[in-house]
Enzyme design. Structure first.
Site, short mmCIF file in Angstrom:
data_model
loop_
_atom_site.label_atom_id
_atom_site.label_comp_id
_atom_site.label_asym_id
_atom_site.label_seq_id
_atom_site.Cartn_x
_atom_site.Cartn_y
_atom_site.Cartn_z
N LYS A 188 0.84 -1.19 0.00
CA LYS A 188 0.00 0.00 0.00
C LYS A 188 0.87 1.24 0.00
O LYS A 188 1.97 1.23 0.58
CB LYS A 188 -0.90 0.02 1.25
CG LYS A 188 -1.67 1.33 1.45
CD LYS A 188 -2.33 1.39 2.81
CE LYS A 188 -2.92 2.78 3.06
NZ LYS A 188 -3.52 2.91 4.40
N GLU A 233 -8.77 12.36 12.54
CA GLU A 233 -7.92 11.26 12.97
C GLU A 233 -7.04 11.65 14.16
O GLU A 233 -6.17 12.51 14.04
CB GLU A 233 -7.04 10.78 11.82
CG GLU A 233 -6.27 9.50 12.13
CD GLU A 233 -6.01 8.66 10.90
OE1 GLU A 233 -5.42 7.58 11.06
OE2 GLU A 233 -6.40 9.07 9.79
#
Length: 433
Positions: A188, A233
């Site tokens: 990723k 976040e």
């Protein structure tokens, strides 16, 4: 190698920091953000969620560090400043006493570096408790009496332009990343893009903060040294021995139709591509916190976090701190997580440098605050923009997407557009009635 600019003095050469915190009874209807005066982009600080948090203004002290050791340099500086500080704290909560707000460059190679700012005045709120902290290097700092600051200035006409890459060029970079992943080079990578902004009038940080808070109440609305945004976040929170982290990875855009959005949320929760991306991010956070924590709680499955413009897969990781590691040092151990870099981290980081064609600056780096005990909250600087230090009528906005083997370049461009909406709307919102 880390460098400290000559404009930021060695704390050992300074008079001790003097800090006083007292309870505050604000005016009826006051909010933290409404108390901010016009202190300018670099000297306005904020960390606010659903009305609670901290705001500050002025600059009693600050420091900037660059290079691989930038976290350690800031940590050492703050420990030295805190150890010699003269503190009178009549409230005794996390966030009282002297507080440093910080924003850290994503990359060690960035010339922007990492900065801690100790405001001259900090106002805090936790539920029904309010307080004000005044800090200076004088022996008797004047006690502040904050009042509602009044109107803020709109940025006027706003012009947007492509940043380092056009959407088509960035889609090409995504396609190249997918090819590298499918070839087995990595699992990723998170690729970001930027957008250039020019405004008719200098950007008033308070204008952006108030509009972000109105529209995104479940985010932390932040400002540090000209970096402004609303992050969903929480990288890490340390409070009285408990460590928590909220991991977001896997995103889908909302339509505004509640029934349709519920169906989209269900599809997100079943998406193998998004679940894979999320698993990488959760694993990287849990592995980084494990050496410092016991009784780790890592949920087996994520939940769907609903924001006004997008929905994310989310997992809250928690643990009990087993050493005296500060919140900033914990943030350093977590950065960069798979949520902003990729897996494996060194390979993903090299690919970011190759494909993005820009300096992220402090985008995707830790942003937040820390008190003298080491408690604090550090988010990831997402959904944000940086006001240029040499021109308050210019900003750079940023957004990024997690790229895995199943990513489609056109869909990732659309996702990045959705993530740019909070800052675009905050800049172009009409005046409040």
């Amino acid at each position: 190698m880390t460098s400290l600019p000559t404009s930021d003095p060695d704390p050992a050469a300074l008079a001790p920091l003097v800090s006083r915190t007292v309870a505050l009874t604000p005016e009826a209807g006051a909010t933290l953000l409404s108390l901010l005066p016009d202190a300018g982009p670099r000297d306005t600080t904020s960390w606010v969620r659903r009305g609670d948090g901290l705001v500050g203004w002025g600059r009693a002290l600050s420091v900037t560090a660059r290079g691989e050791d930038r976290f350690a340099a800031l940590e050492s500086w703050w420990r030295s400043v805190s150890a010699s500080a003269v503190v009178r704290d009549e409230v005794d909560l996390p966030g009282t006493g002297p507080v440093a707000f910080g924003s850290i460059s994503y990359a060690a190679r960035s010339p922007i570096g990492a900065t801690l700012v100790v405001p001259s005045v900090v106002v805090g709120r936790r539920g029904d408790q309010w307080w004000v902290t005044t800090t200076s290097t004088d022996s008797l700092p004047a006690q502040a009496d904050p009042e509602v600051a009044g109107d803020v200035t709109a940025p006027g006409g706003v012009a947007f332009a492509d940043g380092s890459l056009s959407p088509a060029e960035w889609a090409g970079a995504v396609g190249e990343a997918v090819s590298r992943i499918q070839a087995g080079e990595l699992d990723k990578v998170v690729l970001a893009r930027d957008l250039d902004v020019r405004t008719e009038s200098p950007v008033d940080v308070r204008w952006l903060l108030s509009r972000l808070a109105e529209r995104y109440e479940s985010t932390w609305v932040f400002a540090v040294d000209g970096l402004v945004g609303a992050t969903p976040e929480m990288l890490v929170r340390r409070e009285k021995g408990l460590v928590t982290s909220r991991v977001l990875a896997g995103t889908i855009r909302r339509t505004g139709d509640d029934e349709h959005d519920l169906a989209l949320a269900a599809s997100l929760a079943r998406s193998s591509k998004d679940l894979e991306e999320h698993e990488y991010a959760v694993r990287s956070v849990a592995d980084a916190l494990a050496p410092h924590c016991s009784s780790m709680n890592v949920p087996e499955a994520p939940f769907v976090l609903h924001l006004s413009n997008v929905m994310h897969l989310a997992t809250d990781v928690a643990g009990v701190l087993t050493d005296d590691t500060s919140s900033l040092a914990l943030a350093a151990s977590l950065h960069p997580s798979a949520a902003v870099c990729g897996t494996p981290t060194p390979v993903a980081d090299e690919l970011i440098a190759e494909l993005e064609h820009m300096d992220r600056g402090r985008y995707a780096g830790p942003v937040g605050w820390m008190d003298a005990s080491g408690d604090g909250e550090w988010g990831i600087a997402l959904r944000c923009g940086a006001i240029h230090h040499d021109d308050a009528q210019r900003m750079s906005l940023y957004a990024g997407c997690g790229i895995v083997a199943g990513s489609v370049p056109e869909a990732e461009v659309a996702e990045s557009d959705a993530k740019l909406i909070p800052m675009r709307d905050a800049l172009t919102a009409p005046p409040q009635s």
